[in-house]
Motif scaffolding. Structure first.
Motif, mmCIF file in Angstrom:
data_model
loop_
_atom_site.group_PDB
_atom_site.id
_atom_site.type_symbol
_atom_site.label_atom_id
_atom_site.label_comp_id
_atom_site.label_asym_id
_atom_site.label_seq_id
_atom_site.Cartn_x
_atom_site.Cartn_y
_atom_site.Cartn_z
ATOM 1 N N SER A 52 0.219 9.492 6.390
ATOM 2 C CA SER A 52 0.755 10.803 6.037
ATOM 3 C C SER A 52 1.313 10.774 4.617
ATOM 4 C CB SER A 52 1.868 11.173 7.014
ATOM 5 O OG SER A 52 2.579 12.295 6.551
ATOM 6 N N PRO A 53 1.099 11.854 3.859
ATOM 7 C CA PRO A 53 1.713 11.920 2.524
ATOM 8 C C PRO A 53 3.244 11.881 2.588
ATOM 9 C CG PRO A 53 0.093 13.668 2.818
ATOM 10 C CD PRO A 53 0.241 12.988 4.142
ATOM 11 N N LEU A 54 3.812 12.268 3.746
ATOM 12 C CA LEU A 54 5.269 12.206 3.886
ATOM 13 C C LEU A 54 5.779 10.778 3.765
ATOM 14 C CD1 LEU A 54 5.964 14.749 6.771
ATOM 15 C CD2 LEU A 54 6.519 14.975 4.346
ATOM 16 N N LEU A 55 4.999 9.822 4.246
ATOM 17 C CA LEU A 55 5.407 8.427 4.121
ATOM 18 C C LEU A 55 5.538 8.043 2.654
ATOM 19 C CD1 LEU A 55 6.058 5.710 5.397
ATOM 20 C CD2 LEU A 55 3.608 5.261 5.496
ATOM 21 N N ALA A 56 4.568 8.427 1.854
ATOM 22 C CA ALA A 56 4.639 8.148 0.416
ATOM 23 C C ALA A 56 5.841 8.873 -0.207
ATOM 24 C CB ALA A 56 3.346 8.563 -0.272
ATOM 25 N N LEU A 57 6.097 10.093 0.227
ATOM 26 C CA LEU A 57 7.238 10.850 -0.299
ATOM 27 C C LEU A 57 8.560 10.151 0.022
ATOM 28 C CD1 LEU A 57 8.235 13.430 -1.699
ATOM 29 C CD2 LEU A 57 8.321 14.486 0.565
ATOM 30 N N PHE A 58 8.700 9.666 1.259
ATOM 31 C CA PHE A 58 9.929 8.969 1.648
ATOM 32 C C PHE A 58 10.123 7.683 0.850
ATOM 33 C CE2 PHE A 58 9.461 10.942 6.106
ATOM 34 C CZ PHE A 58 10.237 12.031 5.743
ATOM 35 N N LEU A 59 9.030 7.112 0.348
ATOM 36 C CA LEU A 59 9.126 5.838 -0.356
ATOM 37 C C LEU A 59 9.098 5.968 -1.883
ATOM 38 C CD1 LEU A 59 7.025 3.509 1.938
ATOM 39 C CD2 LEU A 59 9.461 3.951 1.932
ATOM 40 N N VAL A 60 9.159 7.186 -2.414
ATOM 41 C CA VAL A 60 9.243 7.362 -3.864
ATOM 42 C C VAL A 60 10.449 6.613 -4.444
ATOM 43 C CG1 VAL A 60 9.678 9.074 -5.686
ATOM 44 C CG2 VAL A 60 7.860 9.451 -4.010
ATOM 45 N N PRO A 61 11.596 6.542 -3.740
ATOM 46 C CA PRO A 61 12.695 5.730 -4.275
ATOM 47 C C PRO A 61 12.342 4.248 -4.456
ATOM 48 C CG PRO A 61 13.542 7.271 -2.665
ATOM 49 C CD PRO A 61 12.039 7.354 -2.594
ATOM 50 N N ASN A 62 11.284 3.760 -3.813
ATOM 51 C CA ASN A 62 10.809 2.393 -4.087
ATOM 52 C C ASN A 62 10.502 2.234 -5.575
ATOM 53 O OD1 ASN A 62 10.874 1.553 -1.443
ATOM 54 N ND2 ASN A 62 8.741 0.936 -1.368
ATOM 55 N N VAL A 63 10.008 3.301 -6.178
ATOM 56 C CA VAL A 63 9.639 3.283 -7.592
ATOM 57 C C VAL A 63 10.852 3.607 -8.464
ATOM 58 C CG1 VAL A 63 8.117 4.330 -9.323
ATOM 59 C CG2 VAL A 63 7.321 4.058 -6.961
ATOM 60 N N LEU A 64 11.651 4.567 -8.033
ATOM 61 C CA LEU A 64 12.753 5.056 -8.862
ATOM 62 C C LEU A 64 14.025 4.213 -8.759
ATOM 63 C CD1 LEU A 64 12.358 8.875 -8.110
ATOM 64 C CD2 LEU A 64 11.387 7.552 -10.007
ATOM 65 N N LEU A 65 14.292 3.628 -7.587
ATOM 66 C CA LEU A 65 15.548 2.895 -7.387
ATOM 67 C C LEU A 65 15.346 1.376 -7.276
ATOM 68 C CD1 LEU A 65 17.301 5.250 -4.801
ATOM 69 C CD2 LEU A 65 17.654 5.134 -7.269
ATOM 70 N N HIS A 66 14.620 0.977 -6.228
ATOM 71 C CA HIS A 66 14.426 -0.460 -5.972
ATOM 72 C C HIS A 66 13.264 -0.623 -5.002
ATOM 73 C CE1 HIS A 66 15.174 -4.552 -4.560
ATOM 74 N NE2 HIS A 66 15.841 -4.705 -5.693
ATOM 75 N N PRO A 67 12.439 -1.662 -5.187
ATOM 76 C CA PRO A 67 11.283 -1.867 -4.309
ATOM 77 C C PRO A 67 11.637 -2.098 -2.836
ATOM 78 C CG PRO A 67 11.075 -3.204 -6.288
ATOM 79 C CD PRO A 67 12.445 -2.593 -6.319
ATOM 80 N N ALA A 68 12.883 -2.454 -2.546
ATOM 81 C CA ALA A 68 13.276 -2.681 -1.151
ATOM 82 C C ALA A 68 13.787 -1.406 -0.476
ATOM 83 C CB ALA A 68 14.339 -3.770 -1.069
ATOM 84 N N TRP A 69 13.762 -0.283 -1.195
ATOM 85 C CA TRP A 69 14.260 0.972 -0.624
ATOM 86 C C TRP A 69 13.611 1.274 0.722
ATOM 87 C CZ3 TRP A 69 17.625 4.833 -0.401
ATOM 88 C CH2 TRP A 69 17.230 5.997 0.260
ATOM 89 N N GLY A 70 12.305 1.146 0.812
ATOM 90 C CA GLY A 70 11.597 1.472 2.049
ATOM 91 C C GLY A 70 12.031 0.603 3.208
ATOM 92 N N VAL A 119 0.844 -1.195 0.000
ATOM 93 C CA VAL A 119 0.000 0.000 0.000
ATOM 94 C C VAL A 119 0.882 1.250 0.000
ATOM 95 C CG1 VAL A 119 -1.721 1.318 1.314
ATOM 96 C CG2 VAL A 119 -1.940 -1.168 1.114
ATOM 97 N N PHE A 120 1.924 1.263 0.839
ATOM 98 C CA PHE A 120 2.851 2.400 0.875
ATOM 99 C C PHE A 120 3.528 2.581 -0.479
ATOM 100 C CE2 PHE A 120 3.899 1.136 5.545
ATOM 101 C CZ PHE A 120 2.665 1.590 5.965
ATOM 102 N N SER A 121 3.960 1.471 -1.066
ATOM 103 C CA SER A 121 4.661 1.527 -2.356
ATOM 104 C C SER A 121 3.741 2.017 -3.469
ATOM 105 C CB SER A 121 5.229 0.148 -2.702
ATOM 106 O OG SER A 121 6.196 -0.230 -1.751
ATOM 107 N N ASP A 122 2.492 1.558 -3.460
ATOM 108 C CA ASP A 122 1.531 2.028 -4.464
ATOM 109 C C ASP A 122 1.301 3.530 -4.336
ATOM 110 O OD1 ASP A 122 1.292 -0.593 -5.291
ATOM 111 O OD2 ASP A 122 -0.689 -0.912 -4.380
ATOM 112 N N ALA A 123 1.196 4.003 -3.096
ATOM 113 C CA ALA A 123 1.008 5.440 -2.865
ATOM 114 C C ALA A 123 2.234 6.223 -3.333
ATOM 115 C CB ALA A 123 0.726 5.703 -1.388
ATOM 116 N N ALA A 124 3.419 5.680 -3.111
ATOM 117 C CA ALA A 124 4.644 6.337 -3.569
ATOM 118 C C ALA A 124 4.682 6.399 -5.102
ATOM 119 C CB ALA A 124 5.865 5.588 -3.037
#
Length: 141
Positions: free
Chosen positions: A67-85, A44-49
């Protein structure tokens, strides 16, 4: 004092290695076994990111209510690697452990434990879970 820092550093490095091992095992289990290691909330967090990375609202994800900040912190899940978070959350936990060890070394164990107990009473995660009326609230009460 130098010996205590060296011992603390060794303990933190061992804890970091253990966390990395669990992350790696979790990635393997998620890919190869029916029962997933990673909790559904992480998806769910990754989808929001991913939505946020596309310039959309994380709240477009039906079950996202964080919080939208959680999604912001996990944007690298999409850009770098799904295990970033997972690495991010582990690093945050390690930072808290490091700060706690510094607090103990400067204030002494009893004073530091009392102050940390007050912080956990005020900002405890179980209280936040209960306030959100999460199903697991009864486990913490």
């Amino acid at each position: 004092m130098a010996m205590a820092i060296t011992q603390t550093t060794r303990l933190l490095l061992a804890a970091a290695a253990l966390r990395l091992l669990f992350i790696a095992f979790g990635e393997w289990q998620d890919a190869h076994m029916e029962v997933r290691y990673t909790d559904i909330d992480y998806q769910v967090f990754s989808d929001a990111a991913a939505l946020l990375a596309k310039g959309r609202s994380p709240f477009e994800r039906e079950t996202y209510r964080y919080s939208p900040l959680l999604a912001l912190f996990l944007v690298p899940n999409v850009l770098l690697h799904p295990a970033w978070g997972k690495l991010f959350f582990s690093a945050a936990g390690m930072a808290m452990q490091f700060l706690f060890s510094l607090k103990i070394s400067f204030l002494g164990l009893i004073q530091a434990l009392l102050e940390m107990a007050i912080i956990f009473i005020i900002f405890s995660i179980d209280r936040n879970i209960c306030i959100l009326q999460h199903i697991r609230c009864r486990e913490y009460s």
